[in-house]
Each structure stands twice: as structure tokens, then as C-alpha cells.
Write an enzyme that holds these catalytic residues in place. Sequence first.
Site, short mmCIF file in Angstrom:
data_model
loop_
_atom_site.label_atom_id
_atom_site.label_comp_id
_atom_site.label_asym_id
_atom_site.label_seq_id
_atom_site.Cartn_x
_atom_site.Cartn_y
_atom_site.Cartn_z
CG HIS A 80 -0.28 16.82 3.15
ND1 HIS A 80 -0.35 16.90 1.79
CD2 HIS A 80 -0.84 17.95 3.61
CE1 HIS A 80 -0.93 18.04 1.45
NE2 HIS A 80 -1.23 18.70 2.55
CB CYS B 220 -3.24 -4.94 2.77
SG CYS B 220 -2.51 -4.80 1.13
CB SER C 295 -1.03 0.03 1.13
OG SER C 295 -2.03 0.98 0.80
#
Length: 159
Positions: free
Chosen positions: A105, A120, A100
Site C-alpha cells: 500500500h 499460514c 493468505s
Amino acid sequence: WTLESVRRNQRNSSSYFDANNFQKFNQGVIFLSTDAHGQHIFLDYNGFFPKDHQDGNWVLQLLQQVVSRSSAKEVHAHVEVFDGITSPPGFAAVVLLDESHLTAHCYSELGWLAIDAFTCGGTDPSEMITDLKEVLDSEIPNLVLMQEQKVNRFLHPEV
């Protein structure tokens, strides 16, 4: 009730199965699996006012180093630096994993840094997050962890 009707209802609403609840159906009971196939960890920091060398490229390199020390496999990495003209100043950095992603940010004028790690399968994002937190704590002493959450993902009912 059928399994398909419940799935159709879920697609058309914001409701979800709770791990402690169950739904009865014509031919049995469906329980939500307590085993998740993925995990998502969120970190929110305050006080991230990057020095010249601690820009988006530095954070991207840090994310890549953390991934390389983990059991995850990097498939792509990118950073986008925002100059403050069309978007608030800061950056978004992402390392795509075959499991994934690991992202950061930043709103640099506000000192906000958000990190999230989602994996995952068999890869646990906790090892990457622990490593990343240690480096950030040592490099940026005034950084304050405001929130850390771990959420199970890819929950599914078992018949």
C-alpha cells in the site's frame, strides 16, 4: 472456570492469552501453544517516490514474481491505483495466496510504502520478504526501511 467461559470472555474483550501465561481451570491447566500456525511480517518504508515505471502495476508484478519464486501459491492478484481525487494518490496491490496474502500500500505523495506478508500452515513468509527487500533495495536506492516486524498468528490454547 471452563474453557468455554474463557473463550466467551475473550470474544467480549480486547484481552488475549500471552504465550508466557496460563489459565487454571476446574480440570487442569491450559497453556498457550508456543507453536503458531501462521506468521505475519510487516514492513514500513519511507522514500518511495515512484518513477513512471514504478507505479502500482510495477509493484504488483514485483509481488507476483516474488510469490512465483517462493513455495506459496498465487490464487488472485489485483492493483487499485488511487488518483488523488477521492483518495490520496497512491495504490494498493494484493496477491492472494492459498496460504493468505502479500500486499503493498502506497501513499505516493508522502513516499510511504507498507508491505505485509501473511501466511499460514507450512509456508514461511520470510523467503518472500527477503526476496522483495533485495529487489526494492536494488531498484530504489533512496528507500529507507523504517520498521520490520514478524508476528506469530493463529495462536491457540492447548488442553
